[in-house]
Design a protein around this motif. Structure first.
Motif, PDB file in Angstrom:
ATOM      1  N   LEU A   1       0.826  -1.210   0.000  1.00  0.00           N
ATOM      2  CA  LEU A   1       0.000   0.000   0.000  1.00  0.00           C
ATOM      3  C   LEU A   1       0.861   1.261   0.000  1.00  0.00           C
ATOM      4  N   ARG A   2       1.991   1.214   0.699  1.00  0.00           N
ATOM      5  CA  ARG A   2       2.874   2.384   0.748  1.00  0.00           C
ATOM      6  C   ARG A   2       3.659   2.575  -0.541  1.00  0.00           C
ATOM      7  N   SER A   3       3.791   1.520  -1.324  1.00  0.00           N
ATOM      8  CA  SER A   3       4.689   1.552  -2.483  1.00  0.00           C
ATOM      9  C   SER A   3       3.957   1.709  -3.810  1.00  0.00           C
ATOM     10  N   LEU A   4       2.663   1.939  -3.776  1.00  0.00           N
ATOM     11  CA  LEU A   4       1.882   2.007  -5.012  1.00  0.00           C
ATOM     12  C   LEU A   4       2.349   3.121  -5.936  1.00  0.00           C
ATOM     13  N   ASP A   5       2.583   4.293  -5.375  1.00  0.00           N
ATOM     14  CA  ASP A   5       2.940   5.459  -6.190  1.00  0.00           C
ATOM     15  C   ASP A   5       4.453   5.645  -6.201  1.00  0.00           C
ATOM     16  N   PRO A   6       5.107   5.455  -7.352  1.00  0.00           N
ATOM     17  CA  PRO A   6       6.570   5.618  -7.428  1.00  0.00           C
ATOM     18  C   PRO A   6       7.035   7.013  -7.021  1.00  0.00           C
ATOM     19  N   ASN A   7       6.143   7.997  -7.134  1.00  0.00           N
ATOM     20  CA  ASN A   7       6.516   9.373  -6.802  1.00  0.00           C
ATOM     21  C   ASN A   7       6.447   9.655  -5.304  1.00  0.00           C
ATOM     22  N   GLU A   8       5.816   8.758  -4.567  1.00  0.00           N
ATOM     23  CA  GLU A   8       5.650   8.981  -3.132  1.00  0.00           C
ATOM     24  C   GLU A   8       6.445   8.000  -2.274  1.00  0.00           C
ATOM     25  N   ARG A   9       6.850   6.884  -2.841  1.00  0.00           N
ATOM     26  CA  ARG A   9       7.583   5.909  -2.042  1.00  0.00           C
ATOM     27  C   ARG A   9       9.029   6.359  -1.826  1.00  0.00           C
ATOM     28  N   GLU A  10       9.713   5.681  -0.926  1.00  0.00           N
ATOM     29  CA  GLU A  10      11.062   6.098  -0.540  1.00  0.00           C
ATOM     30  C   GLU A  10      12.056   6.028  -1.690  1.00  0.00           C
ATOM     31  N   TYR A  11      11.904   5.024  -2.564  1.00  0.00           N
ATOM     32  CA  TYR A  11      12.842   4.823  -3.673  1.00  0.00           C
ATOM     33  C   TYR A  11      12.040   4.644  -4.961  1.00  0.00           C
ATOM     34  N   SER A  12      12.415   5.367  -5.998  1.00  0.00           N
ATOM     35  CA  SER A  12      11.691   5.262  -7.265  1.00  0.00           C
ATOM     36  C   SER A  12      11.921   3.908  -7.923  1.00  0.00           C
TER      37      SER A  12
ATOM     38  N   LEU B   1      12.026   0.096  -8.004  1.00  0.00           N
ATOM     39  CA  LEU B   1      11.292  -0.884  -7.199  1.00  0.00           C
ATOM     40  C   LEU B   1      12.223  -1.858  -6.488  1.00  0.00           C
ATOM     41  N   THR B   2      13.303  -2.240  -7.139  1.00  0.00           N
ATOM     42  CA  THR B   2      14.249  -3.156  -6.493  1.00  0.00           C
ATOM     43  C   THR B   2      14.832  -2.530  -5.235  1.00  0.00           C
ATOM     44  N   ASP B   3      15.187  -1.253  -5.313  1.00  0.00           N
ATOM     45  CA  ASP B   3      15.702  -0.549  -4.138  1.00  0.00           C
ATOM     46  C   ASP B   3      14.628  -0.437  -3.062  1.00  0.00           C
ATOM     47  N   GLN B   4      13.399  -0.192  -3.491  1.00  0.00           N
ATOM     48  CA  GLN B   4      12.295  -0.075  -2.545  1.00  0.00           C
ATOM     49  C   GLN B   4      12.094  -1.384  -1.782  1.00  0.00           C
ATOM     50  N   ILE B   5      12.159  -2.493  -2.486  1.00  0.00           N
ATOM     51  CA  ILE B   5      12.003  -3.804  -1.843  1.00  0.00           C
ATOM     52  C   ILE B   5      13.131  -4.041  -0.847  1.00  0.00           C
ATOM     53  N   ARG B   6      14.353  -3.786  -1.308  1.00  0.00           N
ATOM     54  CA  ARG B   6      15.517  -4.068  -0.470  1.00  0.00           C
ATOM     55  C   ARG B   6      15.534  -3.207   0.790  1.00  0.00           C
ATOM     56  N   GLU B   7      15.302  -1.907   0.622  1.00  0.00           N
ATOM     57  CA  GLU B   7      15.474  -0.978   1.734  1.00  0.00           C
ATOM     58  C   GLU B   7      14.217  -0.826   2.593  1.00  0.00           C
TER      59      GLU B   7
ATOM     60  N   LEU C   1      11.432  -2.708   2.643  1.00  0.00           N
ATOM     61  CA  LEU C   1      10.797  -3.942   3.112  1.00  0.00           C
ATOM     62  C   LEU C   1      11.787  -4.820   3.878  1.00  0.00           C
ATOM     63  N   ILE C   2      12.803  -5.300   3.190  1.00  0.00           N
ATOM     64  CA  ILE C   2      13.728  -6.263   3.799  1.00  0.00           C
ATOM     65  C   ILE C   2      14.595  -5.617   4.870  1.00  0.00           C
ATOM     66  N   HIS C   3      15.227  -4.513   4.503  1.00  0.00           N
ATOM     67  CA  HIS C   3      16.203  -3.877   5.387  1.00  0.00           C
ATOM     68  C   HIS C   3      15.554  -3.345   6.664  1.00  0.00           C
ATOM     69  N   SER C   4      14.506  -2.551   6.522  1.00  0.00           N
ATOM     70  CA  SER C   4      13.926  -1.881   7.687  1.00  0.00           C
ATOM     71  C   SER C   4      13.196  -2.837   8.621  1.00  0.00           C
ATOM     72  N   ASN C   5      12.755  -3.977   8.087  1.00  0.00           N
ATOM     73  CA  ASN C   5      12.013  -4.942   8.900  1.00  0.00           C
ATOM     74  C   ASN C   5      12.858  -6.138   9.336  1.00  0.00           C
TER      75      ASN C   5
END
Length: 231
Positions: free
Chosen positions: A165-176, A178-184, A186-190
């Motif tokens: 739900l947090r990652s739906l919009d590439p312009n609003e998520r932490e990393y544009s 998607l691979t970086d978004q998953i790594r950082e 999802l995996i990293h922070s949790n």
């Protein structure tokens, strides 16, 4: 163990413990190998408690009521799971009740600490002399870890659902990317482990079918599965 850590020092620490375990085991210093493995097991417990805090904070706040003020503050404000080590080990297991563990299970888990404490003093006794005894104790730890991992599955499902739900919009998520978004994010922070990732892989996307952006969520989920979960 997690696939990613917040700081290199955390990764170095886990690597050090694995090395200590292997070296002492190979030299048949089973009691010291057990100490290292026990510390790894406590790290596993701290990672699970961290995941509970991130995804069920309101329940977590209630769960720490009854601890001393210092310990309560530690649980609520720790910047790393390893900071939970400031709390007496035996009492940490009480928070696993938030996973639905009853008093009997919590007592069984906490007995690991009592067992280790009996060996961690200069009392003139070598409690783990043989590979047979060592194997029995390691199997006991693994059984407990597997039990806790099964109990934490709903937490990981919520974790992944919130990530979608947090990652739906590439312009609003932490990393544009998607691979970086998953790594950082999802995996990293949790502090997700390989077993946690498997829970994400089998997430039932239909549980979100009534969400107004279900189509976009489904597309994102399929895209994540096609990319895989980077280490």
């Amino acid at each position: 163990m997690p696939l990613s850590f917040q700081a290199p020092s955390e990764s170095d620490y886990i690597t050090f413990l694995w090395s200590a375990f292997e070296i002492n085991y190979n030299k048949q210093k089973y009691q010291f190998a057990y100490f290292a493995y026990h510390m790894l097991a406590m790290g596993f417990i701290y990672f699970k408690i961290w995941q509970i805090r991130r995804e069920r904070l309101d329940d977590f706040r209630k769960g720490v009521i009854g601890f001393s003020k210092d310990n309560e503050n530690c649980f609520l404000h720790a910047a790393s799971p390893f900071e939970f080590s400031k709390v007496p080990e035996g009492s940490v297991f009480r928070l696993l009740k938030l996973l639905g563990c009853d008093n009997s299970k919590v007592g069984t888990y906490g007995a690991l600490v009592n067992d280790r404490n009996e060996m961690a003093h200069a009392n003139g006794h070598i409690h783990v002399r043989t590979e047979e005894i060592f194997g029995y104790k390691i199997r006991n730890i693994l059984k407990i870890a597997e039990d806790i991992q099964s109990q934490v599955e709903p937490i990981i499902e919520v974790c992944y659902q919130n990530f979608l739900l947090r990652s739906l919009d590439p312009n609003e998520r932490e990393y544009s990317d998607l691979t970086d978004q998953i790594r950082e994010a999802l995996i990293h922070s949790n502090y997700l482990s390989q077993k946690d990732i498997k829970i994400c892989f089998k997430f039932d996307i239909q549980r979100l079918k009534n969400h107004k952006k279900f189509r976009e969520i489904s597309t994102l989920h399929r895209e994540i599965l096609s990319i895989g979960f980077p280490e």
